[in-house]
Design a protein around this motif. Structure first.
Motif, PDB file in Angstrom:
ATOM      1  N   TRP A 358       6.436 -16.225  -9.975  1.00 46.92           N
ATOM      2  CA  TRP A 358       5.394 -17.425 -10.477  1.00 46.92           C
ATOM      3  C   TRP A 358       5.514 -18.456  -9.780  1.00 46.92           C
ATOM      4  CZ3 TRP A 358       5.860 -22.839 -11.991  1.00 46.92           C
ATOM      5  CH2 TRP A 358       4.708 -23.050 -12.802  1.00 46.92           C
ATOM      6  N   MET A 359       6.459 -19.084  -8.631  1.00 47.75           N
ATOM      7  CA  MET A 359       6.322 -20.477  -8.260  1.00 47.75           C
ATOM      8  C   MET A 359       5.662 -19.480  -7.192  1.00 47.75           C
ATOM      9  SD  MET A 359      10.617 -21.855  -8.411  1.00 47.75           S
ATOM     10  CE  MET A 359      10.698 -22.634  -7.075  1.00 47.75           C
ATOM     11  N   LYS A 360       5.802 -18.822  -6.033  1.00 54.09           N
ATOM     12  CA  LYS A 360       4.949 -18.003  -4.967  1.00 54.09           C
ATOM     13  C   LYS A 360       3.472 -18.062  -5.420  1.00 54.09           C
ATOM     14  CE  LYS A 360       8.490 -14.647  -3.930  1.00 54.09           C
ATOM     15  NZ  LYS A 360       8.715 -13.744  -3.200  1.00 54.09           N
ATOM     16  N   ALA A 361       3.163 -18.415  -6.612  1.00 54.34           N
ATOM     17  CA  ALA A 361       1.780 -18.659  -6.540  1.00 54.34           C
ATOM     18  C   ALA A 361       1.276 -20.105  -6.480  1.00 54.34           C
ATOM     19  CB  ALA A 361       1.251 -18.107  -8.099  1.00 54.34           C
ATOM     20  N   PHE A 362       2.320 -20.968  -6.136  1.00 52.10           N
ATOM     21  CA  PHE A 362       2.104 -22.151  -5.558  1.00 52.10           C
ATOM     22  C   PHE A 362       3.008 -22.428  -4.425  1.00 52.10           C
ATOM     23  CE2 PHE A 362       2.244 -21.980  -9.955  1.00 52.10           C
ATOM     24  CZ  PHE A 362       0.516 -22.878 -10.550  1.00 52.10           C
ATOM     25  N   GLY A 363       2.619 -21.342  -3.254  1.00 57.31           N
ATOM     26  CA  GLY A 363       3.158 -21.951  -1.806  1.00 57.31           C
ATOM     27  C   GLY A 363       3.235 -22.864  -1.805  1.00 57.31           C
ATOM     28  N   SER A 364       1.983 -23.099  -1.182  1.00 53.49           N
ATOM     29  CA  SER A 364       1.593 -24.113  -0.257  1.00 53.49           C
ATOM     30  C   SER A 364       2.087 -25.390  -0.899  1.00 53.49           C
ATOM     31  CB  SER A 364       0.251 -23.970   0.099  1.00 53.49           C
ATOM     32  OG  SER A 364      -0.371 -24.244  -0.990  1.00 53.49           O
ATOM     33  N   ALA A 365       2.634 -26.165  -1.833  1.00 51.14           N
ATOM     34  CA  ALA A 365       3.335 -27.023  -2.672  1.00 51.14           C
ATOM     35  C   ALA A 365       4.548 -27.550  -2.198  1.00 51.14           C
ATOM     36  CB  ALA A 365       2.922 -26.442  -3.893  1.00 51.14           C
ATOM     37  N   GLN A 366       4.400 -28.268  -2.266  1.00 48.14           N
ATOM     38  CA  GLN A 366       6.540 -28.910  -2.008  1.00 48.14           C
ATOM     39  C   GLN A 366       6.740 -28.982  -3.860  1.00 48.14           C
ATOM     40  OE1 GLN A 366       8.742 -30.075   0.373  1.00 48.14           O
ATOM     41  NE2 GLN A 366       9.276 -29.481  -0.696  1.00 48.14           N
ATOM     42  N   HIS A 367       8.046 -27.791  -3.812  1.00 48.20           N
ATOM     43  CA  HIS A 367       8.283 -27.623  -4.595  1.00 48.20           C
ATOM     44  C   HIS A 367      10.126 -28.384  -5.082  1.00 48.20           C
ATOM     45  CE1 HIS A 367       6.668 -24.135  -6.444  1.00 48.20           C
ATOM     46  NE2 HIS A 367       6.538 -23.749  -4.795  1.00 48.20           N
ATOM     47  N   ILE A 368      10.220 -29.218  -6.053  1.00 48.45           N
ATOM     48  CA  ILE A 368      11.818 -29.904  -6.218  1.00 48.45           C
ATOM     49  C   ILE A 368      11.565 -29.922  -7.285  1.00 48.45           C
ATOM     50  CG2 ILE A 368      11.988 -32.593  -6.214  1.00 48.45           C
ATOM     51  CD1 ILE A 368       9.499 -32.931  -4.757  1.00 48.45           C
ATOM     52  N   MET A 369      13.369 -29.064  -7.179  1.00 46.06           N
ATOM     53  CA  MET A 369      14.434 -28.613  -8.446  1.00 46.06           C
ATOM     54  C   MET A 369      14.963 -29.260  -8.709  1.00 46.06           C
ATOM     55  SD  MET A 369      12.931 -25.712  -7.378  1.00 46.06           S
ATOM     56  CE  MET A 369      13.210 -25.095  -9.129  1.00 46.06           C
ATOM     57  N   ALA A 370      14.432 -30.267  -9.701  1.00 43.68           N
ATOM     58  CA  ALA A 370      15.339 -31.433 -10.645  1.00 43.68           C
ATOM     59  C   ALA A 370      16.339 -31.185 -11.146  1.00 43.68           C
ATOM     60  CB  ALA A 370      14.406 -32.460 -10.440  1.00 43.68           C
ATOM     61  N   GLY A 371      16.235 -29.726 -11.632  1.00 46.76           N
ATOM     62  CA  GLY A 371      16.994 -29.102 -13.911  1.00 46.76           C
ATOM     63  C   GLY A 371      18.212 -28.448 -13.376  1.00 46.76           C
ATOM     64  N   HIS A 372      18.580 -28.650 -12.015  1.00 41.99           N
ATOM     65  CA  HIS A 372      19.778 -27.999 -12.072  1.00 41.99           C
ATOM     66  C   HIS A 372      20.263 -28.937 -10.694  1.00 41.99           C
ATOM     67  CE1 HIS A 372      17.450 -25.492  -9.614  1.00 41.99           C
ATOM     68  NE2 HIS A 372      18.450 -25.498  -8.210  1.00 41.99           N
ATOM     69  N   GLU A 373      20.258 -29.501 -10.448  1.00 39.92           N
ATOM     70  CA  GLU A 373      21.342 -29.814  -9.380  1.00 39.92           C
ATOM     71  C   GLU A 373      22.426 -30.767  -9.206  1.00 39.92           C
ATOM     72  OE1 GLU A 373      21.700 -31.369  -5.434  1.00 39.92           O
ATOM     73  OE2 GLU A 373      19.878 -30.002  -5.981  1.00 39.92           O
ATOM     74  N   LYS A 374      23.210 -30.728  -8.852  1.00 37.78           N
ATOM     75  CA  LYS A 374      24.045 -31.066  -7.942  1.00 37.78           C
ATOM     76  C   LYS A 374      25.219 -31.643  -7.016  1.00 37.78           C
ATOM     77  CE  LYS A 374      25.063 -27.664 -11.715  1.00 37.78           C
ATOM     78  NZ  LYS A 374      23.803 -26.947 -11.176  1.00 37.78           N
ATOM     79  N   LYS A 375      24.088 -31.759  -6.610  1.00 39.17           N
ATOM     80  CA  LYS A 375      24.240 -32.551  -5.343  1.00 39.17           C
ATOM     81  C   LYS A 375      24.970 -34.280  -5.346  1.00 39.17           C
ATOM     82  CE  LYS A 375      23.134 -34.049  -0.451  1.00 39.17           C
ATOM     83  NZ  LYS A 375      21.441 -34.046   0.357  1.00 39.17           N
TER      84      LYS A 375
END
Length: 904
Positions: A358-375
């Motif tokens: 499903w994410m690939k349907a927005f391939g040109s967008a910038q994806h920010i993964m905020a739900g599982h970050e450990k950094k």
């Protein structure tokens, strides 16, 4: 404001009668707060979305997201700690216009009550804002009405399907987006995700059996015989779509002149998008003839797909499909597209191949993964608090242990629904890296929307790491004497273990601390004889009042009984985060699992709004494990809140009113139990128990507070109360306690303090050693009930909201000064006094008179006091004063206001 004083307690120990009665006008006649009207700038020279990393260092709440415009602010989700975060990073709460919730639960809305109270107390008139959420938002609002003035919550707007009610909501149409805000600067729409009711969705290939259990919902039989997840409040999730308008191209006067137009009103019409007739030519001039190319408005998606049961709704949403890069036939989409997608979905969902497709349907967008970050484990969200904790740990590691930092593998296993191993996390990162434009969220990361030339990521605000060694180097440079002070503090424990003749007074060291009481002889209580370090630890999780601040969280105390479990005394916002900062994620989970009881002193928000998050986590941690609901002891108003909240989210708890745990009520309970045992006919005896034996009043007969509350006419329902008292008795016995006794105090209606007594023990030679006694005052004015309950206590934990020179303020708000708290301990012959609940006007250390500090210590967040270290406790105080000698008493930010009348 009327003030009365009690001559028996001295001239400075009065109390505010109206506030104690609950009839003070400040709480009950607050005027209706109005929304502020702002002049908007349609062009919006500056606009961005930013990660407000609430919860990202402890993973106990959902991150918040700020949508910023020149004259308008929107926040998505308001988990616990949002106020502390905004205060530290100077994000003005007064500028926020709207809050949107992606789900209605403690994870996303735990910071909302405190935020509403803070806004209501700002300035002379206060302010409020619009709160948006799915239709189950009304359950949260109904629950908060028990302790928040209605004026602070009137601007709430819900949308989506309702659950068997006729209450009006924004119109909901299945599979369609719902427009919430549409003005000249932004259009915000909502798309509802409801759990799938398809039987095939109950088993997902992207989840292991254990992970599926973490997200399971109640299953009901459908009319066609299939098993369906039961739709209930709290299940709905929302995807928010934020669309900025396009910016029309620049007007070209040369082209207009060539088409026969004279400068004037027609130029304006063309810029507004209207066609006009040429002045010198027989033609119509269209905007496209004279305007340069338009700049499309960027679109931002905020996606919260919390479980695999919501995934099917996300995949099948036609409304979301229209924002994809391609349309039917795999043809490129014309017009504006999605610039940024912020994923609040947990890693258990993000790891699904269907989600990534499903994410690939927005391939040109910038994806920010905020739900599982450990950094952000390496970069504490609350840097000011972490800095203070590191300095305190350097000076006195026995009372200020190093924060409970956790390893990445343990962190993964600790959160319900997280990946099970480090290997799974590596696979997830690899699969996401195969997608273009995918990054992990970082605290304060921005994605610029306007100006268009800067469209994209902006890392300029991301905080840098600060190691503990760097903090200590800075401390030693600032206060060179601290090196020797740390050595002296370490020597205190060695001195304490030596005989009296071998003691080396602190004043004899090279570094002189002029405190005449440091070497006073005193009698050590018998309960501390041969005490073990695994008997008791008092952990001060929150030591501030009214609202969270950079340096002090609001009230919460963890009584650590080690292998026997523990208790929470009050549970202000952010308590879970504080536990995780103290013990690490897995350690905090162990604490929550093993809680024997949670005791709440009164209904003010700074003492209980972290309760729902603690209870929700315990529910998730023990899902599938045989266990009993935890017992919550509190005032009756708290029961109303919890009962209303449980319509939204099951909290897996039982409630017991504080008034049933007073000494008089417990004595009657024990007497009735004894009569029952001695009776030959148990059934007749139970039927004939005289209900009047249980004192159902808030205060004992004859107490000076009796006239301030009406005595209830109805007797206690023993059938409801006695099973809970039996459970309480069993729980505290298993924790090694002999008694938990509540007592009334002078603050607001239904305010209590509590006494904890440990069981007696026998030493190796058969000598009986009495158990220790801990007393917690709650919020109170000095009163006889507190003195009587504290007699001979090992430790009195007493609120000290104000300094000695602010007696009038203390009386007006029914709080105590530092000297009054110490006087209460002295009058009750308490061994040690711990001062806490300081006004936020004292950012780091309160003002106190050192004359009476020979039994006393000032509390700090994360301070952990082992019972074996009580003899040393007061001797550390002068060194703490050295640590903070350069700090002034100032307000922390423009947004820190005294809202004690609202929240405390």
């Amino acid at each position: 404001m009327e003030v009365e004083e009690s001559s028996s307690l001295g001239p400075t120990t009065g109390f505010n009668k109206r506030r104690a009665e609950g009839t003070d006008k400040t709480n009950f006649t607050r005027k209706n707060l109005q929304l502020k009207v702002r002049k908007l700038n349609p062009i919006n020279t500056i606009s961005y979305v930013q990660i407000l990393g609430t919860g990202m260092d402890t993973q106990d709440t959902s991150p918040a997201v700020l949508l910023f415009f020149d004259n308008q602010r929107f926040i998505f989700n308001a988990g616990e700690g949002l106020q502390r975060f905004c205060t530290e990073h100077r994000i003005k709460l007064s500028k926020i216009d709207h809050i949107f919730l992606s789900r209605v639960c403690s994870e996303t809305a735990g910071g909302l009550p405190g935020l509403l109270l803070t806004l209501a107390g700002m300035g002379e008139e206060g302010m409020t804002l619009n709160i948006w959420g799915p239709s189950d938002l009304k359950y949260l609002i109904d629950a908060m009405r028990s302790f928040i003035p209605n004026a602070a919550m009137v601007h709430t707007k819900s949308f989506g399907p309702t659950f068997g009610t006729n209450e009006s909501t924004v119109q909901f149409q299945s599979n369609n987006s719902i427009v919430l805000v549409d003005d000249e600067v932004v259009k915000i729409s909502a798309i509802i995700l409801q759990p799938s009711n398809n039987e095939s969705q109950l088993l997902k290939p992207c989840q292991s059996p254990s992970q599926r259990a973490d997200h399971s919902t109640e299953i009901l039989d459908s009319p066609n015989g299939k098993k369906l997840p039961a739709a209930k409040p709290g299940d709905m999730s929302v995807v928010y779509v934020c669309e900025l308008p396009e910016i029309k191209g620049k007007f070209d006067p040369g082209k207009a002149k060539a088409l026969g137009l004279r400068p004037g009103p027609k130029y304006r019409e063309l810029q507004l998008g209207n066609s006009v007739e040429s002045d010198h030519q027989n033609v119509m001039v269209h905007p496209s003839d004279v305007l340069g190319p338009s700049i499309p408005g960027p679109i931002v998606l905020l996606v919260d797909c919390p479980t695999e049961f919501h995934l099917e709704a996300l995949l099948s949403s036609k409304s979301l499909a229209t924002y994809g890069d391609q349309v039917e036939g795999n043809l490129p989409k014309a017009g504006k597209g999605v610039a940024c997608v912020i994923h609040l979905s947990p890693e258990s969902v993000v790891s699904c191949s269907k989600y990534q497709t499903w994410m690939k349907a927005f391939g040109s967008a910038q994806h920010i993964m905020a739900g599982h970050e450990k950094k952000n484990v390496e970069i504490p969200i609350l840097k000011a608090s972490a800095r203070i904790a590191a300095r305190l740990n350097y000076l006195c590691p026995r009372f200020f242990p190093a924060p409970g930092f956790w390893s990445l593998p343990n962190h993964n296993c600790s959160k319900p629904g997280s990946l099970a191993s480090m290997f799974d996390l590596i696979l997830l990162q690899d699969s996401l890296s195969a997608l273009s434009n995918v990054i992990n969220a970082e605290n304060l990361l921005k994605f610029t929307l306007r100006p268009y030339v800067n469209l994209g990521l902006d890392r300029s605000c991301i905080p840098t790491t600060a190691s503990s060694s760097e903090i200590i180097d800075e401390l030693q440079s600032e206060i060179p004497e601290v090196v020797e002070a740390a050595q002296h503090v370490s020597q205190l424990w060695q001195d304490c273990s030596q005989t009296k003749d071998d003691l080396i007074p602190v004043a004899d060291h090279k570094m002189v601390i002029e405190e005449p009481w440091l070497c006073e002889d005193e009698i050590t209580p018998a309960c501390l004889e041969n005490v073990r370090r695994d008997d008791l630890e008092i952990v001060l999780l929150g030591t501030g009042s009214s609202q969270p601040s950079k340096y002090r969280n609001v009230s919460s105390i963890y009584i650590n009984l080690f292998s026997k479990g523990g208790l929470l005394l009050d549970c202000g916002e952010g308590t879970l985060g504080q536990l995780k900062r103290r013990y690490g994620v897995s350690g905090a989970d162990d604490v929550v699992r093993s809680l024997s009881c949670i005791w709440i002193s009164h209904i003010h928000a700074d003492h209980h709004t972290g309760l729902a998050r603690i209870l929700a986590l315990r529910r998730d941690l023990l899902k599938g494990v045989p266990h009993e609901p935890v017992l919550v002891v509190g005032p009756n108003k708290l029961k109303r809140y919890l009962n209303a909240y449980q319509r939204l989210e099951d909290l897996d708890m039982l409630f017991l009113n504080c008034k049933h745990t007073t000494k008089a009520s417990l004595d009657d309970f024990e007497n009735d139990l004894q009569e029952t045992v001695n009776s030959q006919d148990l059934s007749n005896n139970n039927a004939e128990i005289n209900a009047s034996k249980v004192d159902s009043t808030l205060f004992a007969k004859g107490s000076r507070m009796e006239s301030y509350w009406k005595r209830p006419d109805s007797p206690v329902d023993k059938g409801d109360v006695y099973p809970l008292l039996r459970k309480l008795k069993r729980a505290i016995h298993e924790a090694g306690l002999n008694a938990l006794i509540s007592f009334p105090v002078v603050h607001c209606p239904q305010s209590f303090g509590v006494v904890l007594k440990a069981e007696e023990r026998t030493n190796s030679v058969g000598k009986v050693i009495p158990g220790w006694k801990i007393v917690y005052s709650g919020d109170t004015r000095p009163c006889p009930e507190l003195i009587e309950a504290s007699r001979g206590a090992t430790v009195l934990i007493h609120e000290a909201t104000f300094e000695e020179g602010m007696v009038e303020e203390a009386i007006a708000k029914n709080h105590s000064t530092t000297n009054e708290a110490i006087e209460m301990g002295e009058a009750a012959n308490v061994y040690r006094i711990i001062l806490t609940h300081f006004s936020q006007r004292y950012p780091k250390i309160p003002v106190f008179d050192k004359t009476h500090m020979h039994k006393t210590c000032v509390a700090f967040d994360m301070m952990s006091i082992n019972i074996a270290d009580l003899p040393v406790l007061p001797k550390v105080l002068p060194y703490l004063k050295l640590l903070f000698r350069n700090d002034m008493i100032v307000d922390e930010s423009d947004d820190v206001v005294d809202v004690a009348s609202s929240a405390s």
